[in-house]
Design an enzyme around this catalytic site. Sequence first.
Site, PDB file in Angstrom:
ATOM      1  N   ARG A  99     -15.178  19.317   8.026  1.00 24.42           N
ATOM      2  CA  ARG A  99     -13.795  19.177   7.841  1.00 24.42           C
ATOM      3  C   ARG A  99     -13.548  20.663   6.996  1.00 24.42           C
ATOM      4  O   ARG A  99     -13.299  21.795   7.120  1.00 24.42           O
ATOM      5  CB  ARG A  99     -13.614  18.301   7.112  1.00 24.42           C
ATOM      6  CG  ARG A  99     -12.415  17.510   7.058  1.00 24.42           C
ATOM      7  CD  ARG A  99     -12.318  15.828   6.110  1.00 24.42           C
ATOM      8  NE  ARG A  99     -12.553  15.649   5.395  1.00 24.42           N
ATOM      9  CZ  ARG A  99     -12.441  14.820   4.152  1.00 24.42           C
ATOM     10  NH1 ARG A  99     -11.954  13.827   5.109  1.00 24.42           N
ATOM     11  NH2 ARG A  99     -12.836  15.258   3.000  1.00 24.42           N
ATOM     12  N   TYR A 128       7.513 -12.629  19.331  1.00 24.84           N
ATOM     13  CA  TYR A 128       7.289 -12.232  20.449  1.00 24.84           C
ATOM     14  C   TYR A 128       6.833 -12.414  20.944  1.00 24.84           C
ATOM     15  O   TYR A 128       5.452 -11.530  20.546  1.00 24.84           O
ATOM     16  CB  TYR A 128       7.813 -10.241  19.496  1.00 24.84           C
ATOM     17  CG  TYR A 128       9.168 -10.002  18.514  1.00 24.84           C
ATOM     18  CD1 TYR A 128      10.575 -10.398  19.065  1.00 24.84           C
ATOM     19  CD2 TYR A 128       9.535  -9.876  17.418  1.00 24.84           C
ATOM     20  CE1 TYR A 128      11.031 -10.157  18.890  1.00 24.84           C
ATOM     21  CE2 TYR A 128      10.004  -8.637  16.603  1.00 24.84           C
ATOM     22  CZ  TYR A 128      11.963  -9.478  17.244  1.00 24.84           C
ATOM     23  OH  TYR A 128      12.578  -8.873  16.334  1.00 24.84           O
ATOM     24  N   ARG A 174     -17.068  11.527  -7.482  1.00 32.32           N
ATOM     25  CA  ARG A 174     -15.860  11.738  -7.504  1.00 32.32           C
ATOM     26  C   ARG A 174     -16.200  10.124  -6.945  1.00 32.32           C
ATOM     27  O   ARG A 174     -15.556  10.208  -5.488  1.00 32.32           O
ATOM     28  CB  ARG A 174     -15.128  12.385  -5.835  1.00 32.32           C
ATOM     29  CG  ARG A 174     -15.110  14.206  -6.567  1.00 32.32           C
ATOM     30  CD  ARG A 174     -14.959  14.923  -5.938  1.00 32.32           C
ATOM     31  NE  ARG A 174     -15.337  14.409  -4.352  1.00 32.32           N
ATOM     32  CZ  ARG A 174     -16.352  14.613  -3.637  1.00 32.32           C
ATOM     33  NH1 ARG A 174     -16.790  16.235  -4.622  1.00 32.32           N
ATOM     34  NH2 ARG A 174     -16.216  15.259  -2.627  1.00 32.32           N
ATOM     35  N   LYS A 181      -5.564   9.423  -5.227  1.00 32.29           N
ATOM     36  CA  LYS A 181      -4.674  10.470  -4.318  1.00 32.29           C
ATOM     37  C   LYS A 181      -4.135   8.484  -3.330  1.00 32.29           C
ATOM     38  O   LYS A 181      -4.671   7.635  -3.532  1.00 32.29           O
ATOM     39  CB  LYS A 181      -5.352  10.920  -2.831  1.00 32.29           C
ATOM     40  CG  LYS A 181      -6.516  10.571  -2.647  1.00 32.29           C
ATOM     41  CD  LYS A 181      -7.673  11.137  -1.927  1.00 32.29           C
ATOM     42  CE  LYS A 181      -9.063  10.207  -0.925  1.00 32.29           C
ATOM     43  NZ  LYS A 181      -9.823  10.768  -0.466  1.00 32.29           N
ATOM     44  N   ASP A 221       9.025  -6.947   9.777  1.00 30.72           N
ATOM     45  CA  ASP A 221       9.153  -7.047   8.230  1.00 30.72           C
ATOM     46  C   ASP A 221       8.620  -8.608   7.802  1.00 30.72           C
ATOM     47  O   ASP A 221       9.013  -9.110   6.691  1.00 30.72           O
ATOM     48  CB  ASP A 221      10.685  -7.846   7.849  1.00 30.72           C
ATOM     49  CG  ASP A 221      11.441  -6.763   9.033  1.00 30.72           C
ATOM     50  OD1 ASP A 221      11.563  -5.026   8.220  1.00 30.72           O
ATOM     51  OD2 ASP A 221      12.079  -6.727   9.669  1.00 30.72           O
ATOM     52  N   HIS A 267     -18.611  17.471   0.313  1.00 33.57           N
ATOM     53  CA  HIS A 267     -18.407  16.220   0.118  1.00 33.57           C
ATOM     54  C   HIS A 267     -19.157  15.620   1.292  1.00 33.57           C
ATOM     55  O   HIS A 267     -19.198  16.518   2.452  1.00 33.57           O
ATOM     56  CB  HIS A 267     -16.872  15.773   0.296  1.00 33.57           C
ATOM     57  CG  HIS A 267     -16.301  14.978   1.307  1.00 33.57           C
ATOM     58  ND1 HIS A 267     -16.409  13.945  -0.159  1.00 33.57           N
ATOM     59  CD2 HIS A 267     -15.652  14.028   2.185  1.00 33.57           C
ATOM     60  CE1 HIS A 267     -15.820  12.804  -0.105  1.00 33.57           C
ATOM     61  NE2 HIS A 267     -14.889  12.862   1.115  1.00 33.57           N
ATOM     62  N   CYS A 318       5.636  -9.348  12.855  1.00 32.29           N
ATOM     63  CA  CYS A 318       6.365  -8.044  13.345  1.00 32.29           C
ATOM     64  C   CYS A 318       7.115  -7.146  11.905  1.00 32.29           C
ATOM     65  O   CYS A 318       5.663  -7.244  11.596  1.00 32.29           O
ATOM     66  CB  CYS A 318       8.122  -8.830  13.044  1.00 32.29           C
ATOM     67  SG  CYS A 318       7.929 -10.305  13.886  1.00 32.29           S
TER      68      CYS A 318
HETATM   69  C1  LIG Z   1     -10.890  10.524  -0.867  1.00 37.30           C
HETATM   70  C2  LIG Z   1     -12.168  11.503  -1.444  1.00 37.30           C
HETATM   71  C3  LIG Z   1     -13.171  10.957  -1.887  1.00 37.30           C
HETATM   72  C4  LIG Z   1     -13.194   9.644  -2.694  1.00 37.30           C
HETATM   73  O1  LIG Z   1     -14.216   8.661  -0.953  1.00 37.30           O
HETATM   74  P1  LIG Z   1     -14.223   7.412  -2.229  1.00 37.30           P
HETATM   75  O2  LIG Z   1     -15.532   6.469  -0.760  1.00 37.30           O
HETATM   76  O3  LIG Z   1     -13.280   6.693  -1.601  1.00 37.30           O
HETATM   77  O4  LIG Z   1     -15.025   7.158  -3.354  1.00 37.30           O
HETATM   78  C5  LIG Z   1     -14.147  12.180  -2.872  1.00 37.30           C
HETATM   79  N1  LIG Z   1     -13.648  12.888  -2.066  1.00 37.30           N
HETATM   80  C6  LIG Z   1     -12.972  14.191  -1.894  1.00 37.30           C
HETATM   81  C7  LIG Z   1     -12.826  15.590  -1.128  1.00 37.30           C
HETATM   82  C8  LIG Z   1     -12.159  12.822  -1.247  1.00 37.30           C
HETATM   83  O5  LIG Z   1     -11.067  13.133  -0.005  1.00 37.30           O
END
Ligand SMILES: *Cc1c(COP(=O)(O)O)cnc(C)c1O
Length: 378
Positions: free
Chosen positions: A131, A263, A219, A33, A312, A163, A310
């Site tokens: 969440r 700045y 994941r 992602k 850039d 998660h 800054c």
């Molecule tokens: C981003 C994400 C992950 C990966 O998490 P990491 O800590 O980067 O390994 C896994 N599952 C879900 C649902 C996520 O949003």
Amino acid sequence: MWQAEAVVDLGAVAGNVAHLRGLTRAEVMAVVKADGYGHGAVPVARAALRGGATWLGVATLDEAYELRGAGIDAPMLAWLVTPGTPLAGAVRRDIDLSAATVGQLDEVADAGRREGRAARVHLKIDTGLGRGGATPQHWPDLVTAAAKAQADGAVEVVGTWSHLACADEPGHPSVDRQLAAFSDALAVAERAGLRPAYRHLANSAGLLSRPDTHFDLVRAGISTYGLSPIAGWPAAAALVPAMTLRARILVTKRVPAGQGVSYGLTYTTPRETTLAVVPLGYADGIPRAASNAGPVLVGGARHTIAGRVCMDQFVVDAGDDPVADGDVAVLFGPGTDGEPTADDWAAVLSTISYEVVSRIGPRARRVYVGAPDTDPAA
Ligand SMILES: *Cc1c(COP(=O)(O)O)cnc(C)c1O
């Protein structure tokens, strides 16, 4: 002539995934992602598959379509889809969808019916993160509806998933609580007649530190890119950070003591010194909070950003080190040549490496090394 670039070592990505595979009996989903955490989703996905990942994970459907459009046909899950989003294209492209409410499931099932095939779905339970995901109270309704839609041929329940909230803090009691809630949810699903092939809970931190969270699929996001979610964790020691961010110095100049810099003149040279101007700024993802703080390898040594970042550009006080116009300044990399790491930047900014790498903008061109297609000699 390049000005600023993020060099991405795809060999490191493939090697990281191979290392992660060695830590588990589960399959590995490489999470790509946010444009592969800023590294470039398509090249990273290919490298991760080469390293042994069998799944790809993304947040949005557009991210999934980009991968499919590039000809990547691996199993793929997209988990962040707003209600009302047309899903037929996802079903047609074999993109797995997540459902956490009966309403979402209905939308997925409708898309399956419209396409005349079972839409692949993963049912999400909130085991404590608070969440996304169905609450334990709503989970029985969700699995009952899913079992019915599966019997009708509108969906195929491929996975049940959740998660973790605190797996990056080894020993945190919430992990055990989430595991117990996940087991309860799986039992409820099973009583509804669902035994999905893929139960998945672990992120990188769970993968590295809690084998009991691995189930059938892990994941792996940040660890794919060679960064550890747990500082100093032994199983992460073999990971190799894949991104090196560097830029060519625009101009250097010798200035006397007392020179105000950038700045607001928040930095004043304490003595005669060499200033080096680097063409990256907050529009490129170098946070303004790195003013007078960010570490940069310049002239063979680590120095600190002088004055404000800054939009850039920023300035480094290089002291008396040898540095010339056009020399390379390295902001972060694997750390093997004296350069800072994304973890060093995260520490200075009170954030996590995820934010450091994923915010690097497109003006730093992505350059790929370490893959068969980028390096014919390899
Ligand atoms: C981003 C994400 C992950 C990966 O998490 P990491 O800590 O980067 O390994 C896994 N599952 C879900 C649902 C996520 O949003």
